[in-house]
Structures are given as C-alpha cells and as structure tokens.
Design an enzyme around this catalytic site. Structure first.
Site, PDB file in Angstrom:
ATOM      1  N   HIS A 190     -12.223  59.406   3.410  1.00 31.39           N
ATOM      2  CA  HIS A 190     -11.856  60.821   3.216  1.00 31.39           C
ATOM      3  C   HIS A 190     -11.862  61.602   4.533  1.00 31.39           C
ATOM      4  O   HIS A 190     -12.846  62.305   4.805  1.00 31.39           O
ATOM      5  CB  HIS A 190     -12.886  61.491   2.295  1.00 31.39           C
ATOM      6  CG  HIS A 190     -12.836  61.069   0.876  1.00 31.39           C
ATOM      7  ND1 HIS A 190     -12.158  61.769  -0.093  1.00 31.39           N
ATOM      8  CD2 HIS A 190     -13.405  60.021   0.244  1.00 31.39           C
ATOM      9  CE1 HIS A 190     -12.316  61.173  -1.264  1.00 31.39           C
ATOM     10  NE2 HIS A 190     -13.068  60.105  -1.090  1.00 31.39           N
TER      11      HIS A 190
ATOM     12  N   ARG B 281     -11.481  48.911  -7.317  1.00 33.13           N
ATOM     13  CA  ARG B 281     -12.119  50.230  -7.482  1.00 33.13           C
ATOM     14  C   ARG B 281     -13.631  50.124  -7.315  1.00 33.13           C
ATOM     15  O   ARG B 281     -14.218  49.090  -7.607  1.00 33.13           O
ATOM     16  CB  ARG B 281     -11.833  50.790  -8.876  1.00 33.13           C
ATOM     17  CG  ARG B 281     -10.408  51.143  -9.109  1.00 33.13           C
ATOM     18  CD  ARG B 281     -10.242  51.725 -10.505  1.00 33.13           C
ATOM     19  NE  ARG B 281     -10.907  53.007 -10.640  1.00 33.13           N
ATOM     20  CZ  ARG B 281     -11.212  53.559 -11.824  1.00 33.13           C
ATOM     21  NH1 ARG B 281     -10.920  52.941 -12.940  1.00 33.13           N
ATOM     22  NH2 ARG B 281     -11.792  54.737 -11.867  1.00 33.13           N
TER      23      ARG B 281
ATOM     24  N   ILE C 163     -16.688  57.396  -0.465  1.00 24.21           N
ATOM     25  CA  ILE C 163     -17.367  57.903  -1.661  1.00 24.21           C
ATOM     26  C   ILE C 163     -16.869  57.120  -2.868  1.00 24.21           C
ATOM     27  O   ILE C 163     -15.704  57.264  -3.262  1.00 24.21           O
ATOM     28  CB  ILE C 163     -17.085  59.410  -1.856  1.00 24.21           C
ATOM     29  CG1 ILE C 163     -17.515  60.200  -0.615  1.00 24.21           C
ATOM     30  CG2 ILE C 163     -17.810  59.922  -3.103  1.00 24.21           C
ATOM     31  CD1 ILE C 163     -17.074  61.640  -0.624  1.00 24.21           C
ATOM     32  N   ARG C 164     -17.713  56.305  -3.414  1.00 28.14           N
ATOM     33  CA  ARG C 164     -17.308  55.411  -4.527  1.00 28.14           C
ATOM     34  C   ARG C 164     -15.905  54.854  -4.253  1.00 28.14           C
ATOM     35  O   ARG C 164     -14.992  54.913  -5.074  1.00 28.14           O
ATOM     36  CB  ARG C 164     -17.335  56.162  -5.865  1.00 28.14           C
ATOM     37  CG  ARG C 164     -18.754  56.405  -6.348  1.00 28.14           C
ATOM     38  CD  ARG C 164     -18.890  56.417  -7.833  1.00 28.14           C
ATOM     39  NE  ARG C 164     -18.008  57.382  -8.448  1.00 28.14           N
ATOM     40  CZ  ARG C 164     -17.218  57.109  -9.485  1.00 28.14           C
ATOM     41  NH1 ARG C 164     -17.194  55.923 -10.022  1.00 28.14           N
ATOM     42  NH2 ARG C 164     -16.457  58.050  -9.984  1.00 28.14           N
TER      43      ARG C 164
ATOM     44  N   GLU D 252     -10.485  64.305   5.118  1.00 30.59           N
ATOM     45  CA  GLU D 252     -10.512  65.756   4.824  1.00 30.59           C
ATOM     46  C   GLU D 252     -11.928  66.285   4.669  1.00 30.59           C
ATOM     47  O   GLU D 252     -12.134  67.487   4.633  1.00 30.59           O
ATOM     48  CB  GLU D 252      -9.659  66.052   3.570  1.00 30.59           C
ATOM     49  CG  GLU D 252     -10.302  65.765   2.221  1.00 30.59           C
ATOM     50  CD  GLU D 252     -10.366  64.269   1.852  1.00 30.59           C
ATOM     51  OE1 GLU D 252     -10.013  63.413   2.682  1.00 30.59           O
ATOM     52  OE2 GLU D 252     -10.791  63.983   0.713  1.00 30.59           O
TER      53      GLU D 252
ATOM     54  N   CYS E 251      -8.390  57.455  -1.041  1.00 33.37           N
ATOM     55  CA  CYS E 251      -9.371  57.001  -2.037  1.00 33.37           C
ATOM     56  C   CYS E 251      -8.732  56.874  -3.428  1.00 33.37           C
ATOM     57  O   CYS E 251      -7.951  55.955  -3.639  1.00 33.37           O
ATOM     58  CB  CYS E 251     -10.574  57.928  -2.013  1.00 33.37           C
ATOM     59  SG  CYS E 251     -12.052  57.143  -2.647  1.00 33.37           S
TER      60      CYS E 251
ATOM     61  N   GLY F 240     -10.646  61.640  -5.828  1.00 35.74           N
ATOM     62  CA  GLY F 240     -11.118  62.251  -7.069  1.00 35.74           C
ATOM     63  C   GLY F 240     -11.385  61.104  -8.017  1.00 35.74           C
ATOM     64  O   GLY F 240     -11.993  60.117  -7.639  1.00 35.74           O
ATOM     65  N   GLU F 241     -10.873  61.200  -9.219  1.00 38.59           N
ATOM     66  CA  GLU F 241     -11.039  60.118 -10.191  1.00 38.59           C
ATOM     67  C   GLU F 241      -9.640  59.645 -10.573  1.00 38.59           C
ATOM     68  O   GLU F 241      -8.889  60.389 -11.213  1.00 38.59           O
ATOM     69  CB  GLU F 241     -11.820  60.650 -11.392  1.00 38.59           C
ATOM     70  CG  GLU F 241     -12.351  59.574 -12.304  1.00 38.59           C
ATOM     71  CD  GLU F 241     -13.199  58.535 -11.590  1.00 38.59           C
ATOM     72  OE1 GLU F 241     -14.083  58.910 -10.801  1.00 38.59           O
ATOM     73  OE2 GLU F 241     -12.962  57.328 -11.819  1.00 38.59           O
ATOM     74  N   SER F 242      -9.304  58.419 -10.174  1.00 40.74           N
ATOM     75  CA  SER F 242      -7.919  57.957 -10.357  1.00 40.74           C
ATOM     76  C   SER F 242      -7.508  57.929 -11.829  1.00 40.74           C
ATOM     77  O   SER F 242      -6.356  58.230 -12.158  1.00 40.74           O
ATOM     78  CB  SER F 242      -7.739  56.578  -9.721  1.00 40.74           C
ATOM     79  OG  SER F 242      -8.687  55.667 -10.211  1.00 40.74           O
TER      80      SER F 242
HETATM   81  N1  GLN Z   1     -14.073  55.887  -7.707  1.00 42.38           N
HETATM   82  C1  GLN Z   1     -12.913  56.712  -7.786  1.00 42.38           C
HETATM   83  C2  GLN Z   1     -11.821  56.046  -8.625  1.00 42.38           C
HETATM   84  O1  GLN Z   1     -11.939  54.943  -8.998  1.00 42.38           O
HETATM   85  C3  GLN Z   1     -12.358  57.050  -6.432  1.00 42.38           C
HETATM   86  C4  GLN Z   1     -13.384  57.841  -5.650  1.00 42.38           C
HETATM   87  C5  GLN Z   1     -12.822  58.833  -4.691  1.00 42.38           C
HETATM   88  O2  GLN Z   1     -11.635  59.163  -4.720  1.00 42.38           O
HETATM   89  N2  GLN Z   1     -13.680  59.365  -3.861  1.00 42.38           N
HETATM   90  O3  GLN Z   1     -10.853  56.639  -8.909  1.00 42.38           O
END
Ligand code: GLN
Length: 191
Positions: free
Chosen positions: A172, A107, A136-137, A174, A80, A48-50
């Site tokens: 990921h 990151r 993903i990112r 999942e 992630c 997600g977004e840390s």
């Molecule tokens: N870019 C996100 C972060 O810095 C991590 C991306 C992800 O969990 N798919 O938190």
C-alpha cells in the site's frame, strides 16, 4: 490534465486521492458510478476487501464496463485487494473477479491481520533507495503467465508486477509519505 479515477466502493480511497492530488498534471476522481468509467484516463483499484468490492462492482453493474475499458487499454493499478480483483486466478477459489491479468494470486498469504508488516526495500525499476512497503493482510502472486513482468519480490515472493496497461502491488504505497509508486504509474502508463 490526466484524469485518474480511484474506485470508490470500499477500501483506502481517500489516501490514493490525496497522493494523486500532489502530482502535477493529475486530476483525481472518485469513481462511484459506471458512467464515470468512460470519463477517466486511468484507474486505481484500492486495497480493502476484494470480496466486498467484487460484489459491489457486480451489484452496481460496473464490472463489465470496467473490464471492457481495461481490455481496450485503459491504465489500471490494483493495490492489494485491487490486485486480487484484476487477477485471472485466485488460489483455492473457483472463480475470480475481473479476470484480466495473467497472474494467480494467493489471498491473505501472510496470515491474518496480525500478519501485517512493513519492510524498507528498493524496487530496481523504480528507485535505488529503500522505501517503505506496507503489507496488510496482503496477497502475493504465486504464478505468472505470458506477458507478465515481475517488478518486485520480497523474500522470494512476487509482490509487484505489470502486464501491458496493468500494474499490481501487494503493498500500500498510499499509506506512506512516499509518492514514487504513484509517480511511476503516471509516468510509465500514460503517454
Ligand atoms: N485481505 C484482503 C482481501 O483478500 C486484501 C487486504 C488489503 O487490501 N489490504 O481482499
């Protein structure tokens, strides 16, 4: 039944719940409140977004309860953003989040959302056949400290590792149909 929680503050929660649901002997639990952390046997911190997940952990006063249980040995797997939350150091940032695992992570290490990709590779400790690894990112691990075992590198970068009761992956599982990583977490971290 092993009760495995998925931290349900933000990110790819339902996908992990669905994966765990398919594994015999495992009861998945969506973890939204601090008191639930005492009722689970292990936890997945999803992607997600840390920054967001870190802020919510603090706002809901879940950070110290969680850190305490993981320090006492509760198995945890960070995918992630989950990897970033567990790391002791984040490259270029003054502070980290739970500061549990002896790794320094970078990151968005592959660039923006457009830098997302899938590779098919085997993971020697887990499987001989290639499986899809979805980035993903994603972060990768820049340096590891004492006690950390590298589990997978892609293009020379560390994307999976473990230390004691902690597992982290940049990718990921999942988001694929392949249950091998979830089974690996259950089979090798819970005894
Ligand atoms: N870019 C996100 C972060 O810095 C991590 C991306 C992800 O969990 N798919 O938190």
């Amino acid at each position: 039944m092993i009760k495995v929680g998925v931290l349900d503050l933000q990110g790819s929660v339902i996908e992990h719940i669905e994966m765990l649901d398919k594994i015999e002997g495992v009861q998945p639990v969506r973890v939204k409140y601090g008191h639930q952390i005492d009722e689970i046997d292990g936890l997945i911190i999803p992607g997600g977004e840390s920054t967001t997940i870190g802020k919510l952990l603090k706002a809901f006063k879940m950070d110290s309860i969680l850190k305490d249980r993981i320090e006492k040995g509760m198995p945890v797997w960070g995918t992630c953003a989950g990897m970033i939350l567990i790391a002791k150091e984040i490259d270029g940032e003054e502070d980290a989040h739970l500061k549990l695992m002896n790794i320094d992570v970078k990151r968005n290490a592959y660039g923006s959302q457009l830098g997302s990709f899938v590779v098919e590779e085997s993971i020697p400790e887990i499987c001989n056949e290639p499986i899809p690894l979805v980035f993903i990112r994603a972060p990768y691990i820049e340096t590891i400290g004492n006690g950390v075992k590298v589990i997978k590198k892609v293009d020379g970068k560390i994307v999976a590792a473990r230390e004691r009761n902690m597992l982290v992956t940049s990718f990921h599982p999942e988001l694929t149909d392949n249950q091998l990583l979830h089974k690996y977490f259950i089979n090798s971290f819970f005894s």
